[in-house]
Design a protein around this motif. Structure first.
Motif, PDB file in Angstrom:
ATOM      1  N   LEU A  15      45.854  44.219  46.344  1.00 15.96           N
ATOM      2  CA  LEU A  15      44.630  43.417  46.364  1.00 15.96           C
ATOM      3  C   LEU A  15      43.503  44.165  45.674  1.00 15.96           C
ATOM      4  N   TYR A  16      42.755  43.439  44.889  1.00 16.88           N
ATOM      5  CA  TYR A  16      41.626  43.994  44.135  1.00 16.88           C
ATOM      6  C   TYR A  16      40.440  43.053  44.214  1.00 16.88           C
ATOM      7  N   ASP A  32      40.223  49.025  47.244  1.00 13.92           N
ATOM      8  CA  ASP A  32      39.581  49.772  48.321  1.00 13.92           C
ATOM      9  C   ASP A  32      39.768  51.272  48.145  1.00 13.92           C
ATOM     10  N   GLU A  33      40.819  51.664  47.433  1.00 15.04           N
ATOM     11  CA  GLU A  33      41.090  53.081  47.195  1.00 15.04           C
ATOM     12  C   GLU A  33      40.316  53.607  45.983  1.00 15.04           C
ATOM     13  N   LYS A  34      39.341  52.840  45.519  1.00  7.69           N
ATOM     14  CA  LYS A  34      38.500  53.205  44.367  1.00  7.69           C
ATOM     15  C   LYS A  34      39.289  53.294  43.066  1.00  7.69           C
ATOM     16  N   LYS A  35      40.418  52.602  43.012  1.00  9.30           N
ATOM     17  CA  LYS A  35      41.202  52.548  41.786  1.00  9.30           C
ATOM     18  C   LYS A  35      40.683  51.392  40.940  1.00  9.30           C
ATOM     19  N   GLU A  42      45.473  36.206  33.008  1.00 12.33           N
ATOM     20  CA  GLU A  42      46.677  35.402  33.278  1.00 12.33           C
ATOM     21  C   GLU A  42      47.661  36.124  34.203  1.00 12.33           C
ATOM     22  N   GLU A  43      47.466  37.435  34.430  1.00 15.37           N
ATOM     23  CA  GLU A  43      48.392  38.202  35.261  1.00 15.37           C
ATOM     24  C   GLU A  43      47.899  38.393  36.694  1.00 15.37           C
ATOM     25  N   ILE A  44      46.721  37.850  37.018  1.00 17.38           N
ATOM     26  CA  ILE A  44      46.201  37.996  38.377  1.00 17.38           C
ATOM     27  C   ILE A  44      46.283  36.656  39.108  1.00 17.38           C
ATOM     28  N   ARG A  45      46.286  36.744  40.436  1.00 18.64           N
ATOM     29  CA  ARG A  45      46.369  35.529  41.266  1.00 18.64           C
ATOM     30  C   ARG A  45      45.223  35.572  42.267  1.00 18.64           C
ATOM     31  N   LEU A  46      44.469  34.491  42.326  1.00 17.56           N
ATOM     32  CA  LEU A  46      43.351  34.399  43.247  1.00 17.56           C
ATOM     33  C   LEU A  46      43.845  34.355  44.681  1.00 17.56           C
TER      34      LEU A  46
END
Length: 50
Positions: A15-16, A32-35, A42-46
């Motif tokens: 999760l980002y 959350d890990e500050k990454k 197109e490669e992410i999902r809401l």
């Protein structure tokens, strides 16, 4: 799909939060890990809209 700053998304099974939108193709994500990750939209999902 149109994304907004602060949206929670899934990318590569993590999760980002979207913290920067370059254009309709690329977004910058932070975890959350500050990454930080540059991802194609197109490669992410809401998961949850802000």
């Amino acid at each position: 799909m149109k994304y907004n700053l602060g949206d929670i998304v899934e990318y590569e099974d993590e999760l980002y939060t979207i913290f920067w939108i370059y254009d309709s193709e690329y977004v910058e994500l932070s975890s959350d890990e500050k990454k930080c990750v540059l991802a194609k939209a197109e490669e992410i999902r809401l998961v949850r809209a802000k």
